[in-house]
Design a protein around this motif. Structure first.
Motif, PDB file in Angstrom:
ATOM      1  N   ALA A  31      71.752 -39.079   9.595  1.00  0.00           N
ATOM      2  CA  ALA A  31      72.250 -38.218   8.521  1.00  0.00           C
ATOM      3  C   ALA A  31      72.068 -38.833   7.145  1.00  0.00           C
ATOM      4  CB  ALA A  31      73.731 -37.892   8.756  1.00  0.00           C
ATOM      5  N   SER A  32      72.346 -40.140   7.012  1.00  0.00           N
ATOM      6  CA  SER A  32      72.332 -40.783   5.697  1.00  0.00           C
ATOM      7  C   SER A  32      71.238 -41.820   5.511  1.00  0.00           C
ATOM      8  CB  SER A  32      73.690 -41.463   5.453  1.00  0.00           C
ATOM      9  OG  SER A  32      73.880 -42.519   6.390  1.00  0.00           O
ATOM     10  N   GLY A  33      70.631 -42.272   6.606  1.00  0.00           N
ATOM     11  CA  GLY A  33      69.639 -43.331   6.507  1.00  0.00           C
ATOM     12  C   GLY A  33      70.241 -44.719   6.459  1.00  0.00           C
ATOM     13  N   ARG A  34      71.572 -44.812   6.507  1.00  0.00           N
ATOM     14  CA  ARG A  34      72.215 -46.119   6.490  1.00  0.00           C
ATOM     15  C   ARG A  34      71.903 -46.897   7.771  1.00  0.00           C
ATOM     16  NH1 ARG A  34      77.947 -43.614   4.499  1.00  0.00           N
ATOM     17  NH2 ARG A  34      77.389 -43.300   2.312  1.00  0.00           N
ATOM     18  N   ILE A  35      71.958 -48.210   7.644  1.00  0.00           N
ATOM     19  CA  ILE A  35      71.608 -49.102   8.749  1.00  0.00           C
ATOM     20  C   ILE A  35      72.767 -50.053   8.983  1.00  0.00           C
ATOM     21  CG2 ILE A  35      69.979 -50.838   9.559  1.00  0.00           C
ATOM     22  CD1 ILE A  35      68.069 -49.515   7.309  1.00  0.00           C
ATOM     23  N   ALA A  36      73.212 -50.165  10.215  1.00  0.00           N
ATOM     24  CA  ALA A  36      74.293 -51.085  10.577  1.00  0.00           C
ATOM     25  C   ALA A  36      73.742 -52.177  11.478  1.00  0.00           C
ATOM     26  CB  ALA A  36      75.421 -50.331  11.273  1.00  0.00           C
ATOM     27  N   VAL A  37      74.148 -53.412  11.215  1.00  0.00           N
ATOM     28  CA  VAL A  37      73.703 -54.572  11.989  1.00  0.00           C
ATOM     29  C   VAL A  37      74.920 -55.406  12.376  1.00  0.00           C
ATOM     30  CG1 VAL A  37      72.296 -56.664  12.000  1.00  0.00           C
ATOM     31  CG2 VAL A  37      71.495 -54.642  10.768  1.00  0.00           C
TER      32      VAL A  37
END
Length: 398
Positions: free
Chosen positions: A267-273
């Motif tokens: 949805a937002s293109g955010r990336i979580a690591v």
């Protein structure tokens, strides 16, 4: 009898008679949404969790457990009077409110719908992904064929990626992802590469020169994201899948601490690591803490959350995913729980999604149908959890 004692008795009576769901006997709460009080058209009040658990899976109609009148989920509405009463009690009796909140914090809002796999079909599974419009599931594991596919009901569909060290084989898979056009991407720690297969399991290409490729995900455009746990790097890979040619392989973040799981929000293109930090505890022994970092689509750090952010829960995050609205969901491998963190731009709002039925969750997928698929390495199974809360709270998703 002292006035203080009298007040406590009245408070307990209010909680028992008014602020307790008479189906599950949990205290109503305005904080965890599963326990918010809901009015039925007949006038009876039960919690949101019971509204969903009593509802038919398809028609979403339920029968009042007290008067047997039929209604639909959409006919229920929040009992604001009890919400206000709960808040008022919390204002004057904060100790009582905190006790109830701690109790509600352990109540999951999703229920187990199905489980499949088990030892034999799956051996020490490490990664899971949803495949295709039919919502089939692919699992990376330690069997002779390293990738196994299941139908949405758990029936065996296929397997590929036989064990081996050649470019068309898989030695030690840690994670997998699927591109929009159906290609399967697998991180292979055994030969330090990323393997790409067609939708039918035929080898397409091998991308070498990693040290310890671990987590993998694909964004909405088909760009591959890979974490290298040994070099502390988040890689971006752009390739021509039709010809099996890598166009771009670029290190986008280079200062991570043993990064493992990675997830990209469609949805937002955010990336979580998820990072794994080695520290020494108070006794001098080595301990591992996890830290969550969230980047925007340009790989600029937006938020960082470590164990202190979730005190006193001390989450040990093993898997992450975004739901269709951009909310972040994490698996806690030590406690066998799954939590919703909500909007990552705000302060973390811990909502327990799955509290029971898990041993050692290591993989997560949130589908567009608001189903949560959990890979449980503890008993080598894929478990599906469902809830119906989205229709009732469309303005505040899990």
């Amino acid at each position: 009898m002292t006035p203080t004692r009298r007040a406590e008795e009245i408070l307990d009576e209010i909680h028992t008679d008014l602020l307790e769901c008479k189906v599950c006997f949990e205290t109503f709460s305005s904080e965890p949404r599963a326990r918010r009080p809901r009015n039925l058209p007949c006038g009876h009040v039960i919690c949101l969790g019971c509204v969903c658990s009593l509802s038919h899976a398809v028609s979403r109609h339920l029968e009042c457990p007290f008067c047997r009148k039929q209604c639909g989920q959409g006919d229920t509405y929040e009992c604001q009077v009890l919400v206000d009463l709960q808040e008022m009690i919390g204002l004057y009796f904060p100790q009582k409110k905190n006790k109830d909140c701690e109790k509600d914090l352990g109540s999951g809002v999703m229920r187990l719908d199905s489980a499949y796999g088990g030892w034999g079909p799956l051996i020490n599974p490490t990664g899971v992904v949803v495949f295709g419009a039919s919502r089939d599931v692919l699992v990376a594991h330690g069997g002779h064929q390293r990738v196994t596919g299941f139908g949405s009901r758990g029936q065996f569909l296929c397997s590929f990626g036989r064990y081996g060290h050649n470019s068309f084989e898989i030695c030690h898979p840690l994670d997998l992802a699927v591109t929009p056009d159906g290609h399967v991407v697998v991180t292979d720690a055994g030969d330090r590469s990323v393997k790409v297969f067609s939708s039918t399991g035929n080898p397409v290409t091998t991308i070498p020169e990693f040290q310890l490729p671990w987590g993998v995900d694909v964004d909405i455009s088909g760009t591959i994201l890979v974490t290298d746990a040994e070099t502390g790097t988040l890689w971006q890979i752009i390739m021509d899948f039709r010809h099996g040619v890598v166009s771009v392989k670029k290190a986008m973040v280079k200062d991570l601490k043993t990064p493992r799981a990675v997830a990209c929000c469609r949805a937002s293109g955010r990336i979580a690591v998820v990072e794994h930090l080695q520290i020494q505890d108070s006794s001098g022994d080595d301990a591992t803490l996890t830290r969550l970092k969230v980047f925007n689509s340009d790989f600029i750090l937006l938020k960082q959350m470590d164990t202190l952010s979730f005190h006193p829960l001390k989450l040990s995050i093993s898997a992450i995913t975004f739901n269709r609205h951009g909310g972040l969901i994490v698996a806690d491998v030590n406690q066998g729980l799954v939590w919703s963190l909500g909007d990552v731009q705000k302060a973390p709002e811990l909502i327990p999604l799955v509290r029971e039925g898990l041993v050692r969750p290591v993989g997560l997928v949130a589908t567009d149908e608001d189903t949560l698929i959990v890979l449980d390495a503890g008993d080598h199974t894929v478990k599906t959890f469902t809830s119906n809360f989205e229709d009732l709270y469309s303005d505040n998703k899990l």
